[in-house]
Motif scaffolding. Structure first.
Motif, mmCIF file in Angstrom:
data_model
loop_
_atom_site.group_PDB
_atom_site.id
_atom_site.type_symbol
_atom_site.label_atom_id
_atom_site.label_comp_id
_atom_site.label_asym_id
_atom_site.label_seq_id
_atom_site.Cartn_x
_atom_site.Cartn_y
_atom_site.Cartn_z
ATOM 1 N N GLU A 57 -10.997 -113.454 -47.697
ATOM 2 C CA GLU A 57 -12.705 -113.413 -46.373
ATOM 3 C C GLU A 57 -12.792 -112.147 -46.153
ATOM 4 O O GLU A 57 -14.509 -111.751 -45.463
ATOM 5 N N GLY A 58 -12.865 -111.283 -46.605
ATOM 6 C CA GLY A 58 -12.742 -109.937 -46.851
ATOM 7 C C GLY A 58 -11.727 -108.415 -45.703
ATOM 8 O O GLY A 58 -12.306 -108.238 -45.321
ATOM 9 N N ALA A 59 -10.521 -109.440 -44.763
ATOM 10 C CA ALA A 59 -10.414 -108.689 -43.761
ATOM 11 C C ALA A 59 -8.902 -107.819 -44.616
ATOM 12 O O ALA A 59 -8.881 -108.147 -45.886
ATOM 13 N N LYS A 60 -8.905 -106.890 -43.937
ATOM 14 C CA LYS A 60 -7.700 -105.457 -44.958
ATOM 15 C C LYS A 60 -6.222 -106.247 -44.897
ATOM 16 O O LYS A 60 -5.867 -106.819 -43.539
ATOM 17 N N ARG A 61 -5.571 -106.794 -45.526
ATOM 18 C CA ARG A 61 -4.155 -107.498 -45.754
ATOM 19 C C ARG A 61 -3.309 -106.117 -44.305
ATOM 20 O O ARG A 61 -2.837 -105.350 -44.190
ATOM 21 N N ILE A 62 -2.336 -107.208 -43.375
ATOM 22 C CA ILE A 62 -1.594 -106.018 -42.357
ATOM 23 C C ILE A 62 0.300 -106.586 -43.186
ATOM 24 O O ILE A 62 -0.276 -108.178 -44.337
ATOM 25 N N HIS A 63 1.000 -106.472 -42.279
ATOM 26 C CA HIS A 63 2.712 -106.032 -42.961
ATOM 27 C C HIS A 63 3.088 -105.980 -41.883
ATOM 28 O O HIS A 63 3.415 -105.626 -41.071
ATOM 29 N N PHE A 64 3.800 -107.476 -41.924
ATOM 30 C CA PHE A 64 5.234 -107.099 -41.198
ATOM 31 C C PHE A 64 5.927 -107.032 -41.208
ATOM 32 O O PHE A 64 7.101 -107.653 -42.457
ATOM 33 N N THR A 65 6.479 -106.351 -40.438
ATOM 34 C CA THR A 65 8.028 -106.310 -40.338
ATOM 35 C C THR A 65 9.040 -107.363 -40.563
ATOM 36 O O THR A 65 8.418 -108.357 -39.299
ATOM 37 N N PRO A 66 10.275 -107.163 -40.748
ATOM 38 C CA PRO A 66 10.991 -108.482 -40.697
ATOM 39 C C PRO A 66 11.672 -108.482 -39.320
ATOM 40 O O PRO A 66 11.506 -109.190 -39.131
ATOM 41 N N ARG A 67 11.648 -107.371 -38.355
ATOM 42 C CA ARG A 67 11.810 -108.005 -36.695
ATOM 43 C C ARG A 67 11.100 -108.824 -36.334
ATOM 44 O O ARG A 67 11.490 -109.220 -35.359
ATOM 45 N N ALA A 68 9.485 -108.265 -36.874
ATOM 46 C CA ALA A 68 8.231 -108.787 -36.299
ATOM 47 C C ALA A 68 8.980 -110.378 -36.332
ATOM 48 O O ALA A 68 7.788 -110.889 -35.710
ATOM 49 N N ILE A 69 8.446 -110.754 -37.930
ATOM 50 C CA ILE A 69 8.703 -111.504 -38.287
ATOM 51 C C ILE A 69 9.930 -112.839 -37.305
ATOM 52 O O ILE A 69 9.964 -114.026 -36.912
ATOM 53 N N ALA A 70 10.790 -111.944 -37.335
ATOM 54 C CA ALA A 70 11.609 -112.645 -36.606
ATOM 55 C C ALA A 70 11.837 -112.437 -35.156
ATOM 56 O O ALA A 70 12.306 -113.364 -33.837
ATOM 57 N N SER A 71 10.621 -111.514 -34.099
ATOM 58 C CA SER A 71 10.393 -112.149 -32.913
ATOM 59 C C SER A 71 9.381 -113.408 -32.693
ATOM 60 O O SER A 71 9.641 -114.046 -32.676
ATOM 61 N N LEU A 72 8.337 -113.548 -34.283
ATOM 62 C CA LEU A 72 7.527 -114.741 -33.862
ATOM 63 C C LEU A 72 8.569 -115.904 -34.165
ATOM 64 O O LEU A 72 8.408 -116.934 -33.669
ATOM 65 N N MET A 73 9.572 -115.940 -34.323
ATOM 66 C CA MET A 73 9.991 -116.872 -34.159
ATOM 67 C C MET A 73 10.769 -117.504 -34.420
ATOM 68 O O MET A 73 11.525 -119.008 -33.800
ATOM 69 N N LEU A 74 11.154 -116.842 -32.885
ATOM 70 C CA LEU A 74 11.781 -116.948 -31.031
ATOM 71 C C LEU A 74 10.306 -117.979 -30.422
ATOM 72 O O LEU A 74 10.984 -117.477 -29.387
ATOM 73 N N HIS A 75 9.092 -117.258 -30.546
ATOM 74 C CA HIS A 75 8.058 -117.985 -29.360
ATOM 75 C C HIS A 75 8.204 -120.106 -29.676
ATOM 76 O O HIS A 75 8.755 -119.853 -30.478
ATOM 77 N N ASP A 76 7.586 -119.726 -28.579
ATOM 78 C CA ASP A 76 7.809 -122.014 -28.666
ATOM 79 C C ASP A 76 6.811 -122.399 -29.779
ATOM 80 O O ASP A 76 6.316 -123.484 -29.499
ATOM 81 N N TRP A 77 5.403 -121.156 -29.546
ATOM 82 C CA TRP A 77 4.413 -122.320 -30.282
ATOM 83 C C TRP A 77 3.987 -123.194 -29.718
ATOM 84 O O TRP A 77 3.776 -124.096 -30.140
ATOM 85 N N PRO A 78 3.122 -123.327 -28.595
ATOM 86 C CA PRO A 78 2.428 -124.298 -27.784
ATOM 87 C C PRO A 78 1.796 -124.537 -28.410
ATOM 88 O O PRO A 78 1.012 -126.265 -28.374
ATOM 89 N N GLY A 79 0.763 -123.635 -28.739
ATOM 90 C CA GLY A 79 -0.610 -124.680 -29.643
ATOM 91 C C GLY A 79 -0.360 -124.256 -30.996
ATOM 92 O O GLY A 79 -1.535 -124.259 -31.928
#
Length: 481
Positions: free
Chosen positions: A329-351
């Motif tokens: 869609e034209g956005a500049k791609r961002i990059h996640f560090t492993p520890r950022a992804i690891a942190s996201l995997m600890l979230h409960d994600w109610p949405g």
């Protein structure tokens, strides 16, 4: 030995470049050691694993180097000189090292650079799909694999499908896959949100109306059933459909025909029905707010969508898919560090996935083309401990911090000295111990208020997490103290 692709050393001190070269050779690391005046634009195109930035004698050349590091956020940078103010805003600034260097110190720095690069996480294996089947249903978890299997099975027949699951789990994605991979795939897919249309308009929306059928009906209009002829009608949020409409829908499903509002001509309904809801229909049937006979008409082939928290291992693949869509869609791609992804995997994600998609869009807006680390995530998505080797913005000593605290305390002429407690006792007191006790108490209160999540406690205290970790070590505190 450490597996980095290459190391770029930039230092105008020839002796320091020589010494670094000896250490890197001993570590078995490929490297190039250059002065700032020997740098070229093409040099930055090489796959550097880390940039060691030493003494730069020319301010203009230092600014040029920093601008290049901004353009290449995938290159982590470690400072060997006092470049804090210049590097502090860079997302790829890992931290600084004190001279003289030794092996363990440098090896530890390289390890954190590897964590920041995140190459292991970015190399996500793609799913083996049949003719791009289930392109939007990414994941390798058992839960999503079961959903793909069910969709593949039901797509081969014309049975009604009822998709159940929490909001944001991707129920419409499943409905579209059922349609596209069925014999009706070349026909229309017509979605209608039963909860978003007022009850008095829903009948006309579904079945259409004749000219003059009611006030405002200035022309004949086809309904969603006619528009979906030969294809699939997706009734989203069917649990929000009013009881009066449930009766009329049941009749259409039984007789496979209907009349427009205000009309008498019977129209055949050649559509497949796929319905979805986040509500508990069994409970609604018990409460008499949903018809049991309609439920059994719809629930020929049920599919229960898993919540994101039940397929948390799919988050890396989902991030990759969402980033690819944003990039398209034209956005500049961002990059996640492993520890950022690891942190996201600890979230409960109610949405669920919708919440994840909204977060990715927000981060893409905030950090276009940059590396996203844990500290870039909103506070509620930060979990666990960060590695200690991160940029330390506050470089003042403990004594200097205490002096600043005292200066701030007495800076205002309006400060009421009685608010500081009792008067100074005649025998005096140990101010340093008193401030330390106050600091310990504040740290304990912040940890307690934030359920022992150090990153959030640090935000509450207005300091970096690493500063708080150092203070906790200094005072012998733990998260459970």
């Amino acid at each position: 030995m450490l597996g980095l692709v290459n190391t770029l050393v930039i230092d105008d001190d020839s002796q320091q470049r020589h010494d670094l070269g000896i250490i890197l050779n001993f570590m078995g690391e490929h490297h190039s050691a250059l002065s700032s005046q020997d740098l070229t634009v093409s040099l930055w195109e090489q796959p550097w694993g880390v940039c060691l930035l030493g003494t730069i004698t020319n301010a203009k050349r230092l600014n040029s180097i920093i601008n290049m590091l901004k353009m290449y956020p995938q290159i982590p940078v470690v400072a060997l000189a006092n470049h804090h103010q210049a590097l502090v805003e860079l997302p790829n600034y890992i931290g600084d090292l004190k001279l003289p260097l030794h092996y363990n110190q440098l090896a530890d720095a390289f390890r954190h650079c590897q964590e920041y690069l995140g190459k292991r996480t970015h190399q996500v294996p793609s799913l083996g799909r049949k003719n791009m089947l289930f392109r939007s249903m990414v994941g390798r978890s058992e839960a999503i694999s079961d959903i793909r299997r069910l969709v593949e099975q039901v797509a081969a027949c014309d049975a009604s499908v009822l998709i159940l699951g929490e909001s944001g789990t991707g129920k419409e994605v499943v409905a579209r896959n059922v349609h596209y991979h069925s014999e009706r795939g070349k026909g229309p897919f017509v979605p209608v949100n039963c909860g978003a249309i007022p009850a008095d308009l829903l009948e006309s929306e579904l079945f259409g109306h004749e000219k003059g059928a009611f006030t405002g009906a200035i022309s004949t209009r086809k309904g969603r059933f006619e528009l979906a002829e030969g294809g699939t009608l997706f009734l989203d949020e069917i649990g929000d459909m009013p009881m009066s409409m449930q009766v009329k829908l049941l009749r259409v499903l039984q007789e496979r025909s209907f009349e427009r509002v205000g009309g008498s001509q019977t129209i055949k309904a050649n559509v497949r029905i796929v319905a979805a809801t986040h509500r508990d229909l069994d409970k609604m049937i018990a409460d008499r707010s949903f018809r049991e006979d309609l439920y059994y008409r719809l629930n020929v082939f049920p599919i229960d969508m898993p919540a994101l928290r039940d397929r948390i291992e799919d988050i890396p693949l989902l991030l990759q898919e969402l980033l690819t869509r944003m990039e398209a869609e034209g956005a500049k791609r961002i990059h996640f560090t492993p520890r950022a992804i690891a942190s996201l995997m600890l979230h409960d994600w109610p949405g669920n996935i919708r919440e994840l998609a909204n977060l990715v869009e927000r981060l893409t807006i905030l950090y276009p083309g940059e590396m996203v680390d844990v500290n870039h995530l909103p506070v509620k998505y930060r979990y666990g401990h960060l590695p200690d080797f991160v940029p330390e913005l506050n470089t003042t000593s403990i004594e200097e911090q205490e002096q600043q605290a005292l200066a701030d305390m007495f800076a205002s002429e309006e400060t009421d000295t009685t608010s500081l407690g009792n008067d100074l006792p005649p025998e005096g007191l140990n101010l340093k111990e008193m401030l330390a006790e106050l600091e310990v108490e504040m740290i304990r209160q912040a940890l307690d208020a934030q359920s022992s999540v150090v990153a959030r406690a640090a935000d509450m205290l207005g300091m970096r997490r690493t500063t708080l970790v150092e203070k906790m070590r200094k005072y012998g505190l733990s998260k459970d103290s």
